[in-house]
Design an enzyme around this catalytic site. Structure first.
Site, PDB file in Angstrom:
ATOM      1  CE  LYS A   1     -33.191  20.548   4.693  1.00  0.00           C
ATOM      2  NZ  LYS A   1     -32.264  21.469   5.352  1.00  0.00           N
TER       3      LYS A   1
ATOM      4  CB  SER B   1     -28.737  21.605  10.968  1.00  0.00           C
ATOM      5  OG  SER B   1     -29.086  22.936  10.638  1.00  0.00           O
TER       6      SER B   1
ATOM      7  CG  ASP C   1     -30.552  22.527   0.150  1.00  0.00           C
ATOM      8  OD1 ASP C   1     -31.309  22.138   1.061  1.00  0.00           O
ATOM      9  OD2 ASP C   1     -29.796  23.507   0.287  1.00  0.00           O
TER      10      ASP C   1
HETATM   11  C1  S3P Z   1     -28.195  25.917   4.568  1.00  0.00           C
HETATM   12  C2  S3P Z   1     -28.169  24.723   5.211  1.00  0.00           C
HETATM   13  C3  S3P Z   1     -29.078  23.613   4.902  1.00  0.00           C
HETATM   14  C4  S3P Z   1     -29.788  23.779   3.579  1.00  0.00           C
HETATM   15  C5  S3P Z   1     -30.269  25.177   3.360  1.00  0.00           C
HETATM   16  C6  S3P Z   1     -29.118  26.164   3.445  1.00  0.00           C
HETATM   17  C7  S3P Z   1     -27.253  26.974   4.970  1.00  0.00           C
HETATM   18  O1  S3P Z   1     -30.027  23.501   5.950  1.00  0.00           O
HETATM   19  O2  S3P Z   1     -30.888  22.887   3.496  1.00  0.00           O
HETATM   20  O3  S3P Z   1     -30.888  25.304   2.095  1.00  0.00           O
HETATM   21  O4  S3P Z   1     -27.079  27.943   4.219  1.00  0.00           O
HETATM   22  O5  S3P Z   1     -26.646  26.843   6.040  1.00  0.00           O
HETATM   23  P1  S3P Z   1     -29.672  22.610   7.243  1.00  0.00           P
HETATM   24  O6  S3P Z   1     -28.317  22.993   7.615  1.00  0.00           O
HETATM   25  O7  S3P Z   1     -30.635  22.934   8.308  1.00  0.00           O
HETATM   26  O8  S3P Z   1     -29.779  21.196   6.731  1.00  0.00           O
END
Ligand code: S3P
Length: 446
Positions: A352, A174, A325
């Site tokens: 999500k 993540s 995403d």
């Molecule tokens: C994001 C990381 C992702 C993504 C989110 C934006 C970011 O989440 O799903 O829309 O800007 O760091 P995760 O890192 O928890 O998967």
């Protein structure tokens, strides 16, 4: 513009055609405000995404003393007058992250380093999402974090203070978790390292050096930050490239609607965001890169998409964070392909803005797709068209709403997509831009 709650989307009346410039990247827009607020001096930002998620971030930093000035009516250009790394003020009221997991999780890292108390809330969707993944590491750095379910659910209460650097091995792939810990590391004694199970988007690591703070890439999965004690507003404008996550809706639509030829202008092609293109290339999509360039610290290119018959594929688990995403609309591509699409090891999709496996399976099944839900993904057997004439529920999730609007382009009659107003969180101009290239989609009159 009129953002209603229900979209009406129907079969495309002809090929999709034209050039399209999608709005700025959501992830980078968040980070530009956060770093600008913590920097000394005036940060100039262009290409900012005027979405509700990013406005929530701006409002939270204004509540802590940063000054945000909008330079145009569209709210894509702004300046942020930073307060310096140790200049944020205790907010008088609760901070509201709205629908944004990125805002909530990254700001938790920043609040962990502040010598004050803060409470952060969000909407119903955000209140259902896991926060222990960020609460645990910042606690081990020295912050006090509490919330529902022992701090796993918002509202979160954070009393920050003196932090110590840690070597954090993240159990989840993540970028939000990684970025939270790296941002907390700005305020820590000693260095902080973060190791991830799979590489995730690296916008924090790319943007911090623009503000004078180096981030060392130890290897593909580990980053190290030695805090240099201050951030400095960049002399150059921080330019935000167009968001590949928004572009993917049109790339899938143009692939599916016969005779289409669409150019997506200057889209971010950072490899950590480019998983959608690798998946679609495996599905034999007709995608061509033109005019490769660099915007700020990020690679971009025009992407030309022509329609073709998409094939099946099995997603490589290593690619999942790079397309995290995009799966709602990739499910649509799969449901309308000529093959079988297999996704597993993607359980993150369940936490999500909605449970994206369950919500997409329900919406596509209602439209006659052949899709089998798995605990950690789905198996989808493609069909040439889907059936319309139904109402589906986007469950307040922007990407489900937009994905189903794309699916509708290949139906026999139109569908209604309820609970779609969350499109405003990431892509307020979606319907206008979609109409510009010939997609059949509109807001239902209320
Ligand atoms: C994001 C990381 C992702 C993504 C989110 C934006 C970011 O989440 O799903 O829309 O800007 O760091 P995760 O890192 O928890 O998967």
């Amino acid at each position: 513009m009129n953002i209603g709650g229900t979209l009406i989307a129907g079969p495309a009346k002809g090929p999709l055609q034209g050039n399209i410039t999608v709005p700025g990247d959501k992830s980078m827009s968040h980070r530009s405000i956060m770093l600008g607020a913590l920097a000394e001096g005036l940060t100039k930002i262009e290409g900012f995404l005027p979405g509700d998620d990013n406005f929530a971030t701006a409002t939270m930093f204004e509540a802590m003393g940063a000054k945000v000035t909008w330079l145009n009516d569209e709210k894509t250009a702004l300046t942020v007058e930073g307060v310096g790394l140790f200049g944020l003020q205790e907010p008088e009221n609760v901070l509201d992250a709205g629908n944004s997991g990125t805002a909530a999780r990254l700001i938790t890292g920043i609040l962990a380093g502040q010598d004050f108390h803060s409470v952060m809330v969000g909407d119903a969707s955000l209140h259902s999402r896991p926060m222990a993944r960020v609460a645990d590491p910042v606690r081990s750095m020295g912050a006090k974090v509490d919330g529902r379910e022992g701090g796993n659910k918002m509202p979160l209460s954070i009393r920050g203070g003196k932090l110590k650097g840690i070597n954090f091995v993240s159990p989840v792939a993540s970028a939000q978790v990684k970025s939270c810990v790296l941002l907390a590391g700005l305020f820590a004694d000693g260095e902080t390292t973060v190791t991830e199970p799979k590489a995730t988007r690296d916008h924090t690591e790319r943007m911090l050096p623009l503000f004078g703070q180096a981030v060392e890439r130890v290897d593909a999965l580990t980053s190290r930050l030695k805090p240099c004690g201050k951030l400095t507003a960049p002399k150059d404008v921080v330019q935000i490239p167009a968001d590949p996550s928004s572009a993917t809706f049109f790339a899938v639509a143009a692939s599916l609607v016969e005779g289409s030829d669409v150019v997506l202008n200057s889209i971010g092609i950072n490899p950590r965001r480019d998983g959608w293109r690798r998946v679609m290339a495996d599905m034999q999509a007709d995608l061509t890169l033109e005019a490769e360039n660099t915007v700020g610290a990020e690679p971009v290119a025009d992407i030309r998409v022509k329609s073709t018959t998409l094939q099946g594929m099995k997603v490589n688990p290593q690619d999942i964070p790079d397309a995290i995403d995009e799966f709602p609309v990739l499910f649509v591509a799969a449901a309308l392909s000529a093959g079988t699409f297999i996704l597993d090891e993607a359980e993150e999709l369940r936490v999500k803005e909605s449970d994206r496996i369950a919500t997409m399976v329900a919406a596509l099944l209602a439209c006659g797709a052949d899709i089998e839900e798995k605990e950690d993904g789905a198996i989808i057997h493609g069909k040439p068209t889907l059936k319309g004439g139904v109402t589906v529920n986007a469950h307040g999730d922007h990407r489900i709403a937009m994905a189903m609007a794309v699916a509708a382009q290949k139906m026999d009659v139109e569908i209604r997509i309820e609970n779609a107003s969350a499109i405003a969180t990431s892509f307020p101009s979606f319907v206008d831009l979609a109409q510009n290239i010939g997609m059949n989609v509109r807001w239902e009159e209320t």
